[in-house]
Design an enzyme around this catalytic site. Sequence first.
Site, PDB file in Angstrom:
ATOM      1  N   ASP A  89      52.488  25.486  98.159  1.00  0.00           N
ATOM      2  CA  ASP A  89      52.001  26.865  98.250  1.00  0.00           C
ATOM      3  C   ASP A  89      51.397  27.188  99.614  1.00  0.00           C
ATOM      4  O   ASP A  89      51.719  28.218 100.219  1.00  0.00           O
ATOM      5  CB  ASP A  89      50.959  27.146  97.158  1.00  0.00           C
ATOM      6  CG  ASP A  89      51.619  27.403  95.806  1.00  0.00           C
ATOM      7  OD1 ASP A  89      52.842  27.634  95.773  1.00  0.00           O
ATOM      8  OD2 ASP A  89      50.899  27.358  94.794  1.00  0.00           O
TER       9      ASP A  89
ATOM     10  N   ARG B  36      34.465  23.830  96.729  1.00  0.00           N
ATOM     11  CA  ARG B  36      34.933  25.154  97.175  1.00  0.00           C
ATOM     12  C   ARG B  36      33.961  25.887  98.085  1.00  0.00           C
ATOM     13  O   ARG B  36      34.365  26.428  99.112  1.00  0.00           O
ATOM     14  CB  ARG B  36      35.325  26.033  95.979  1.00  0.00           C
ATOM     15  CG  ARG B  36      36.445  25.465  95.123  1.00  0.00           C
ATOM     16  CD  ARG B  36      37.590  24.942  95.931  1.00  0.00           C
ATOM     17  NE  ARG B  36      38.729  24.549  95.103  1.00  0.00           N
ATOM     18  CZ  ARG B  36      39.730  23.813  95.536  1.00  0.00           C
ATOM     19  NH1 ARG B  36      39.742  23.360  96.780  1.00  0.00           N
ATOM     20  NH2 ARG B  36      40.727  23.495  94.747  1.00  0.00           N
TER      21      ARG B  36
ATOM     22  N   SER C   7      49.254  19.593  88.484  1.00  0.00           N
ATOM     23  CA  SER C   7      48.518  20.208  89.570  1.00  0.00           C
ATOM     24  C   SER C   7      47.230  19.416  89.745  1.00  0.00           C
ATOM     25  O   SER C   7      46.421  19.300  88.831  1.00  0.00           O
ATOM     26  CB  SER C   7      48.221  21.665  89.216  1.00  0.00           C
ATOM     27  OG  SER C   7      47.187  22.135  90.037  1.00  0.00           O
TER      28      SER C   7
ATOM     29  N   ASP D  78      39.119  28.882  91.219  1.00  0.00           N
ATOM     30  CA  ASP D  78      38.939  28.603  92.638  1.00  0.00           C
ATOM     31  C   ASP D  78      39.018  29.853  93.515  1.00  0.00           C
ATOM     32  O   ASP D  78      38.302  29.983  94.497  1.00  0.00           O
ATOM     33  CB  ASP D  78      39.933  27.535  93.095  1.00  0.00           C
ATOM     34  CG  ASP D  78      39.577  26.165  92.538  1.00  0.00           C
ATOM     35  OD1 ASP D  78      38.370  25.940  92.310  1.00  0.00           O
ATOM     36  OD2 ASP D  78      40.477  25.348  92.315  1.00  0.00           O
TER      37      ASP D  78
HETATM   38  N1  ARG Z   1      39.143  23.515  86.027  1.00  0.00           N
HETATM   39  C1  ARG Z   1      38.562  22.923  87.176  1.00  0.00           C
HETATM   40  C2  ARG Z   1      37.667  23.895  87.888  1.00  0.00           C
HETATM   41  O1  ARG Z   1      37.779  25.059  87.682  1.00  0.00           O
HETATM   42  C3  ARG Z   1      39.538  22.278  88.078  1.00  0.00           C
HETATM   43  C4  ARG Z   1      40.560  23.109  88.745  1.00  0.00           C
HETATM   44  C5  ARG Z   1      41.368  22.179  89.550  1.00  0.00           C
HETATM   45  N2  ARG Z   1      42.529  22.670  90.196  1.00  0.00           N
HETATM   46  C6  ARG Z   1      43.711  22.039  90.128  1.00  0.00           C
HETATM   47  N3  ARG Z   1      44.635  22.391  90.960  1.00  0.00           N
HETATM   48  N4  ARG Z   1      43.949  21.082  89.287  1.00  0.00           N
HETATM   49  O2  ARG Z   1      36.833  23.541  88.654  1.00  0.00           O
END
Ligand code: ARG
Length: 404
Positions: free
Chosen positions: A14, A94, A174, A123
Amino acid sequence: MADKVVLAYSGGLDTSVAIRWLKEKHNLDVIAFSVDVGTEPDFPAIREKALKIGAVKALVSDARKAFVDEFVFPALKAGAVYQGRYPLSTALARPLMARLLVETAIKEGAKAVAHGCTGKGNDQVRFDVSVAGLAPELKILAPARDWGMTRDETIQYAQRHGIPLPITAESPYSIDQNLWGRSIECGVMEDPWLEPPDDAFLWLGPLEKTPGKPEYIEIGFEKGIPVAVDGRKMDGIALIQRLNELAGKHGVGRIDYIEDRVVGIKSREVYETPAALVLLQAHQDLEAMTLSKEQRRFKQMVAGEYADLIYNGLWFTSFREDLEAYVESSQSFVSGTVRLKLFKGSCQVVGRKSPYSLYRHDLATYDKGDVFDQSASPGFIHIWGLPARTQAQVQGKKKKGGSK
Ligand code: ARG
């Protein structure tokens, strides 16, 4: 000359497509910016890839120390765990990435920053809200949220534009990874009934293959911060890495639960967080020994608020600073050593000691040396129970016999 945008670049599909897309759709010169928070990829290769695709510059920032000192350890001291399960590994990285993006944009004279988040996750919220909180004048672009391409279409776009696809077969999942944990989503795990397959895990082997004997470890804390493992002083990065290895070896740190996202979706989330689980448990146990009952009770409420705030992308807010002040003040005497037993996926605290321990053997013991004055208890109980007795005398019978 075209305006510049600083893109948070992971090297994945991406964000690689985004380099091209930002140029094509927005006529922006892309500065690819990669952050090391313990993600372990091959950064020189990532830089090269970004430049090859057409980035005008490719930067890498080793932010592991800032991640641990300014985000992970404050969250550990707070006891922040979202919904009682998730140690917030992705969520904590983040705001740091957003801060670095903003700093880089200012340094490079860029008018915008960009990230590769989709419009369905947490995110995007964390990036956008953090950037807005730090530099409201910066424009935020999220190509993967805007372009409306399916995964297959994104791959076709990449092929059309000569953007190299990952050499290794793309994982069916992912993944987001840093020192504090590894988040795994998608693939067969989107069916919440199915057990996550072994190949989803990288840090933890299957329990059938973990050592047949338990292992004991000792973690030393100073003012709520872990500083030593088995008596050896270590900096934060090395300590977390060591615990990820040790606990990972014993299969400790697997999380599989249904999570509530900020955008209202329930999702099935799987994590590997060996060090985080061990440290949170050890820290909480040491607090039990060094904080008063009232401090512990109130701190639990603070922990809940703190966890939600981190999850919801509100790191750069006054509210966090307020909570942080309480947490900091609470940690003055959270020093000592915790002993844990790791075995077949379980982690148990089996011992703790502290120079500031409020546990007093001479008060607690039922043996010789008891200094607790038991003759004072009836008087205490007489007064403590006074309201209950009074209420029972005046209202008790009426209640039993009905309201009349
Ligand atoms: N659900 C988790 C969060 O919101 C992890 C998100 C992780 N992203 C991924 N690409 N697996 O913090």
